[in-house]
Design an enzyme around this catalytic site. Structure first.
Site, PDB file in Angstrom:
ATOM      1  N   SER A   1       0.805  -1.225   0.000  1.00 32.34           N
ATOM      2  CA  SER A   1       0.000   0.000   0.000  1.00 32.34           C
ATOM      3  C   SER A   1       0.836   1.273   0.000  1.00 32.34           C
ATOM      4  O   SER A   1       0.331   2.344  -0.360  1.00 32.34           O
ATOM      5  CB  SER A   1      -0.934   0.022   1.213  1.00 32.34           C
ATOM      6  OG  SER A   1      -0.195  -0.048   2.422  1.00 32.34           O
TER       7      SER A   1
ATOM      8  N   ASP B   1      -2.659   8.733   7.596  1.00 31.82           N
ATOM      9  CA  ASP B   1      -3.659   7.873   8.240  1.00 31.82           C
ATOM     10  C   ASP B   1      -2.939   6.993   9.258  1.00 31.82           C
ATOM     11  O   ASP B   1      -1.747   7.210   9.520  1.00 31.82           O
ATOM     12  CB  ASP B   1      -4.438   7.074   7.179  1.00 31.82           C
ATOM     13  CG  ASP B   1      -3.621   5.996   6.472  1.00 31.82           C
ATOM     14  OD1 ASP B   1      -2.473   5.737   6.891  1.00 31.82           O
ATOM     15  OD2 ASP B   1      -4.123   5.407   5.493  1.00 31.82           O
TER      16      ASP B   1
ATOM     17  N   HIS C   1       0.098   5.215   7.039  1.00 35.49           N
ATOM     18  CA  HIS C   1       0.795   5.709   5.843  1.00 35.49           C
ATOM     19  C   HIS C   1       1.252   7.156   5.985  1.00 35.49           C
ATOM     20  O   HIS C   1       0.531   7.984   6.536  1.00 35.49           O
ATOM     21  CB  HIS C   1      -0.125   5.580   4.623  1.00 35.49           C
ATOM     22  CG  HIS C   1      -0.584   4.181   4.389  1.00 35.49           C
ATOM     23  ND1 HIS C   1      -1.795   3.714   4.855  1.00 35.49           N
ATOM     24  CD2 HIS C   1       0.014   3.128   3.771  1.00 35.49           C
ATOM     25  CE1 HIS C   1      -1.931   2.434   4.516  1.00 35.49           C
ATOM     26  NE2 HIS C   1      -0.836   2.064   3.871  1.00 35.49           N
TER      27      HIS C   1
END
Length: 367
Positions: A38, A328, A331
């Site tokens: 991600s 977040d 990340h």
């Protein structure tokens, strides 16, 4: 009519000026391929039925379109910023229907949120593109490229490309430490698990090399115990989670050693280690030095440190994302990503080994 081969020829001779210290270095544009999780996924999971998606606001709030794109970021992620710094067109997700024709020459992003080195990592996300499937897609990409421009030119595009691969964090966060007494933690002690993951990663990188790439930046994990999600679960006073920090401290040096061994086996410097753990620690330890107000609280989230659950339209949201290390619970913000990319480009041996990206490009331009 302009043929596709003519487009390739124009692409190959396009040059840009790259500052390298006091020296201006001319470097040919090259295809860019991205593999991993991600941290570098730019939208592949939007095409999958999975919970590992960033396709709803406020993701993308600072992206040029101000809309979610599938990137786990408020704006650009690391591959985007590398492309921007190099003057290259950004890569498209491999699953995007727009990736066809001349767009294939730009490269492709195969990354998928939730994946790790190991196939059992991220099983809770169900439908993600595991790393060997990413490599299978890369083979498929090459077949498509050969059909467009021929075997020799396709081989040249791949041989002269730049690759970025980011794996490893999920093998701890979403596997070994996912639940108490996880299957892997019962099978291995942490000091045994880390070499196992490294040995499996070596197989992945060997396979990647056999597919024709010759320049690969391999990032380590960040300081896993310092992300807001782990602070929310394990920290009382803002201290990083010890077990996950130990995992990162074991994993990253062993990754760098493994890359050196691989380069020695091959007989050339194919794999470049990016010490992203140290890059993160710089602004986690001294956030104010980089213009951040906090390295503990996520911009978007809820609960302690905004570290519980996902970033959603109903989450707390900071007004200025540039003041936060973390976008977040897991990340980095776009601003943090930009700092990381500057170290990839220009960092010394503390951050990049055996060379940084600018040095590599300068060497290649003289070859």
């Amino acid at each position: 009519m302009i043929s596709f081969v003519n487009i390739l020829s124009c692409f190959s001779v396009f040059l840009f000026i790259l500052a390298f210290g006091d020296l201006a270095v001319r470097v040919e544009a090259r295809a860019f391929f991205v593999f991993g999780d991600s941290l570098v996924d730019n939208g592949n999971n939007n095409y999958l039925v999975t919970t590992a998606r960033a396709d709803a606001p406020p993701y993308g709030i600072d992206y040029p379109t101000h809309r979610p794109t599938g990137r786990f970021s408020n704006g650009l992620n690391i591959p985007d910023i590398i492309s921007e710094e190099m003057g290259w067109e950004p890569t498209l997700p491999y699953l995007s229907p727009e990736l066809r024709g001349s767009k294939l020459l730009v490269g492709a992003n195969f990354a998928s949120a939730g994946v790790g080195v190991l196939n059992d990592t991220g099983i809770q996300f169900v439908n993600i593109i595991r790393i060997y499937q990413q490599l299978n897609y890369f083979e498929e990409y090459q077949q498509r490229l050969r059909a467009e421009i021929g075997v020799d030119e396709a081989r040249k595009v791949v041989n002269e490309s730049l690759v970025l691969i980011t794996l490893g964090g999920n093998d701890f966060v979403n596997n070994y430490y996912l639940v108490p007494y996880s299957a892997r933690s019962r099978q291995y002690s942490l000091p045994d698990y880390v070499p196992f993951v490294i040995s499996e990663y070596k197989k992945v990188l060997r396979r990647l090399y056999t597919l024709g790439v010759l320049r690969v930046i391999v990032t380590g994990t960040g300081p896993l115990g310092c992300v807001p999600a782990e602070l929310a679960l394990h920290s009382r006073n803002g201290e990083c989670a010890e077990e996950l920090m130990e995992a990162a401290q074991l994993y990253n040096p062993q990754l760098q050693d493994m890359l050196k061994d691989l380069n020695d086996e091959i007989g050339r410097k194919v794999f470049i280690a990016a010490n992203t753990n140290q890059m993160h620690m710089d602004f986690i330890s001294e956030p104010q030095r980089f213009g951040f107000i906090t390295s503990k609280i996520a911009c978007c989230g809820q609960g302690p440190y905004n570290g519980i659950g996902l970033c959603t339209p109903f989450s707390n949201l900071c007004p200025n994302r540039d003041l936060y290390v973390f976008w977040d619970p897991f990340h980095p913000s776009e601003k943090a990503n930009r700092i990381i990319v500057q170290q990839i480009l220009n960092g010394d041996n503390k951050y990049m080994h055996p060379m940084n990206l600018r040095t590599m490009l300068a060497m290649d331009s003289k070859a």
